[in-house]
Design a protein around this motif. Structure first.
Motif, PDB file in Angstrom:
ATOM      1  N   GLY A  51       9.296 120.545 -65.148  1.00 33.79           N
ATOM      2  CA  GLY A  51      10.025 120.715 -63.894  1.00 33.79           C
ATOM      3  C   GLY A  51       9.413 120.010 -62.699  1.00 33.79           C
ATOM      4  O   GLY A  51      10.018 119.952 -61.635  1.00 33.79           O
ATOM      5  N   VAL A  52       8.209 119.468 -62.841  1.00 35.05           N
ATOM      6  CA  VAL A  52       7.544 118.756 -61.743  1.00 35.05           C
ATOM      7  C   VAL A  52       8.091 117.331 -61.679  1.00 35.05           C
ATOM      8  O   VAL A  52       8.102 116.619 -62.673  1.00 35.05           O
ATOM      9  N   THR A  53       8.566 116.932 -60.493  1.00 43.81           N
ATOM     10  CA  THR A  53       9.104 115.573 -60.338  1.00 43.81           C
ATOM     11  C   THR A  53       8.512 114.842 -59.135  1.00 43.81           C
ATOM     12  O   THR A  53       8.857 113.697 -58.899  1.00 43.81           O
ATOM     13  N   ALA A  57       4.626 118.886 -55.713  1.00 43.50           N
ATOM     14  CA  ALA A  57       4.743 119.892 -56.771  1.00 43.50           C
ATOM     15  C   ALA A  57       3.646 119.715 -57.818  1.00 43.50           C
ATOM     16  O   ALA A  57       3.108 120.698 -58.333  1.00 43.50           O
ATOM     17  N   PHE A  58       3.303 118.466 -58.118  1.00 48.13           N
ATOM     18  CA  PHE A  58       2.221 118.196 -59.063  1.00 48.13           C
ATOM     19  C   PHE A  58       0.910 118.780 -58.546  1.00 48.13           C
ATOM     20  O   PHE A  58       0.179 119.459 -59.280  1.00 48.13           O
ATOM     21  N   MET A  59       0.595 118.520 -57.298  1.00 45.99           N
ATOM     22  CA  MET A  59      -0.653 119.022 -56.715  1.00 45.99           C
ATOM     23  C   MET A  59      -0.673 120.548 -56.693  1.00 45.99           C
ATOM     24  O   MET A  59      -1.700 121.171 -56.992  1.00 45.99           O
ATOM     25  N   ASP A  60       0.459 121.156 -56.346  1.00 42.99           N
ATOM     26  CA  ASP A  60       0.545 122.615 -56.345  1.00 42.99           C
ATOM     27  C   ASP A  60       0.326 123.171 -57.755  1.00 42.99           C
ATOM     28  O   ASP A  60      -0.384 124.159 -57.944  1.00 42.99           O
ATOM     29  N   ARG A  61       0.946 122.528 -58.736  1.00 41.62           N
ATOM     30  CA  ARG A  61       0.802 122.977 -60.125  1.00 41.62           C
ATOM     31  C   ARG A  61      -0.647 122.845 -60.577  1.00 41.62           C
ATOM     32  O   ARG A  61      -1.180 123.729 -61.231  1.00 41.62           O
ATOM     33  N   CYS A  62      -1.303 121.742 -60.242  1.00 41.14           N
ATOM     34  CA  CYS A  62      -2.718 121.564 -60.586  1.00 41.14           C
ATOM     35  C   CYS A  62      -3.568 122.661 -59.954  1.00 41.14           C
ATOM     36  O   CYS A  62      -4.423 123.258 -60.624  1.00 41.14           O
ATOM     37  N   ARG A  95     -14.991 120.984 -71.833  1.00 45.60           N
ATOM     38  CA  ARG A  95     -13.723 121.457 -71.270  1.00 45.60           C
ATOM     39  C   ARG A  95     -12.591 120.686 -71.915  1.00 45.60           C
ATOM     40  O   ARG A  95     -12.665 119.465 -72.065  1.00 45.60           O
ATOM     41  N   LEU A  96     -11.538 121.419 -72.273  1.00 49.61           N
ATOM     42  CA  LEU A  96     -10.348 120.812 -72.860  1.00 49.61           C
ATOM     43  C   LEU A  96      -9.175 121.090 -71.938  1.00 49.61           C
ATOM     44  O   LEU A  96      -8.859 122.245 -71.655  1.00 49.61           O
ATOM     45  N   LEU A  97      -8.539 120.032 -71.466  1.00 52.57           N
ATOM     46  CA  LEU A  97      -7.356 120.143 -70.620  1.00 52.57           C
ATOM     47  C   LEU A  97      -6.148 119.726 -71.444  1.00 52.57           C
ATOM     48  O   LEU A  97      -6.078 118.591 -71.919  1.00 52.57           O
ATOM     49  N   VAL A  98      -5.213 120.646 -71.649  1.00 50.29           N
ATOM     50  CA  VAL A  98      -3.981 120.378 -72.385  1.00 50.29           C
ATOM     51  C   VAL A  98      -2.862 120.180 -71.370  1.00 50.29           C
ATOM     52  O   VAL A  98      -2.568 121.084 -70.587  1.00 50.29           O
ATOM     53  N   VAL A  99      -2.250 118.999 -71.372  1.00 46.35           N
ATOM     54  CA  VAL A  99      -1.184 118.675 -70.422  1.00 46.35           C
ATOM     55  C   VAL A  99       0.139 118.654 -71.181  1.00 46.35           C
ATOM     56  O   VAL A  99       0.321 117.877 -72.115  1.00 46.35           O
ATOM     57  N   THR A 100       1.057 119.530 -70.766  1.00 44.78           N
ATOM     58  CA  THR A 100       2.376 119.620 -71.393  1.00 44.78           C
ATOM     59  C   THR A 100       3.463 119.335 -70.359  1.00 44.78           C
ATOM     60  O   THR A 100       3.233 119.432 -69.157  1.00 44.78           O
ATOM     61  N   GLY A 101       4.642 119.005 -70.839  1.00 49.70           N
ATOM     62  CA  GLY A 101       5.806 118.835 -69.973  1.00 49.70           C
ATOM     63  C   GLY A 101       5.681 117.723 -68.956  1.00 49.70           C
ATOM     64  O   GLY A 101       6.375 117.742 -67.935  1.00 49.70           O
ATOM     65  N   TRP A 102       4.844 116.743 -69.208  1.00 50.63           N
ATOM     66  CA  TRP A 102       4.553 115.692 -68.230  1.00 50.63           C
ATOM     67  C   TRP A 102       5.585 114.572 -68.190  1.00 50.63           C
ATOM     68  O   TRP A 102       5.636 113.811 -67.234  1.00 50.63           O
ATOM     69  N   GLN A 103       6.421 114.462 -69.203  1.00 50.54           N
ATOM     70  CA  GLN A 103       7.332 113.324 -69.303  1.00 50.54           C
ATOM     71  C   GLN A 103       8.323 113.239 -68.144  1.00 50.54           C
ATOM     72  O   GLN A 103       8.643 112.146 -67.679  1.00 50.54           O
ATOM     73  N   GLY A 104       8.806 114.367 -67.660  1.00 46.35           N
ATOM     74  CA  GLY A 104       9.744 114.363 -66.538  1.00 46.35           C
ATOM     75  C   GLY A 104       9.117 113.799 -65.270  1.00 46.35           C
ATOM     76  O   GLY A 104       9.743 113.019 -64.551  1.00 46.35           O
ATOM     77  N   TYR A 105       7.884 114.175 -65.019  1.00 44.57           N
ATOM     78  CA  TYR A 105       7.171 113.651 -63.845  1.00 44.57           C
ATOM     79  C   TYR A 105       6.901 112.162 -64.018  1.00 44.57           C
ATOM     80  O   TYR A 105       7.083 111.383 -63.080  1.00 44.57           O
ATOM     81  N   ALA A 109       8.505 109.758 -61.245  1.00 38.56           N
ATOM     82  CA  ALA A 109       7.556 109.123 -60.314  1.00 38.56           C
ATOM     83  C   ALA A 109       6.543 108.288 -61.106  1.00 38.56           C
ATOM     84  O   ALA A 109       5.370 108.639 -61.183  1.00 38.56           O
ATOM     85  N   PRO A 110       6.987 107.176 -61.680  1.00 35.55           N
ATOM     86  CA  PRO A 110       6.101 106.402 -62.556  1.00 35.55           C
ATOM     87  C   PRO A 110       4.843 105.871 -61.864  1.00 35.55           C
ATOM     88  O   PRO A 110       3.781 105.793 -62.491  1.00 35.55           O
ATOM     89  N   GLU A 111       4.934 105.519 -60.593  1.00 36.52           N
ATOM     90  CA  GLU A 111       3.743 105.035 -59.895  1.00 36.52           C
ATOM     91  C   GLU A 111       2.725 106.162 -59.706  1.00 36.52           C
ATOM     92  O   GLU A 111       1.521 105.965 -59.907  1.00 36.52           O
ATOM     93  N   ASP A 112       3.221 107.340 -59.339  1.00 36.07           N
ATOM     94  CA  ASP A 112       2.326 108.495 -59.229  1.00 36.07           C
ATOM     95  C   ASP A 112       1.724 108.831 -60.580  1.00 36.07           C
ATOM     96  O   ASP A 112       0.537 109.148 -60.680  1.00 36.07           O
TER      97      ASP A 112
END
Length: 147
Positions: A51-53, A57-62, A95-105, A109-112
């Motif tokens: 849902g992050v686009t 919103a990305f920064m808030d989610r992080c 530390r392991l960071l699992v990133v999911t649902g990133w394709q929409g963002y 926002a491909p440059e971001d």
């Protein structure tokens, strides 16, 4: 411990391969990766970007998902600083960071997204030769969240 997870992650968790940015099979539950990390003494975190686009919103989610410190300034430099000063995220092994649902963002926002990929890769590289590395799993498709 790690016998049930894909070999690339198992090798990182047991120390036979340096940490990196790894893919995760869509048919596998991300809970398996997190459980394997915990079993190996690593700290696991999930960043679900569904849902992050946009950048805000990305920064808030992080900030929420990773429980970033109060000094996180919600910009690219601050994110890079947080991922290279992990004093706020103590661990004995890694530390392991699992990133999911990133394709929409990435699509919206491909440059971001390119900046995000660079920050993650740089952070992994920064921690690579330490006793408490950072590995990132990029879930390529919609993986199962549960066990």
């Amino acid at each position: 411990m790690t016998g049930s997870v894909p070999r690339p992650l198992a090798a990182v968790l047991d120390g036979s391969t340096p940490p990196g940015v790894l893919p995760w099979p869509a048919e596998r539950s991300v809970a398996e990766a997190l459980a394997a990390a915990e079993d190996a003494g690593w700290r696991g975190m999930t960043l679900d970007l569904d849902g992050v686009t946009g950048k805000e919103a990305f920064m808030d989610r992080c900030a929420r998902a990773l429980r970033l410190p109060d000094w996180f300034g919600r910009n690219w430099d601050a994110l890079a600083d947080c991922l290279t000063d992990l004093s706020w995220c103590p661990t004995d092994r890694g530390r392991l960071l699992v990133v999911t649902g990133w394709q929409g963002y990435a699509t919206a926002a491909p440059e971001d997204w390119s900046v995000v990929e660079g920050i993650l890769a740089d952070a992994v590289g920064y921690w690579r030769d330490t006793a408490t590395g950072l590995a990132v799993i990029m879930v390529r498709c919609r993986a199962r969240q549960g066990a």
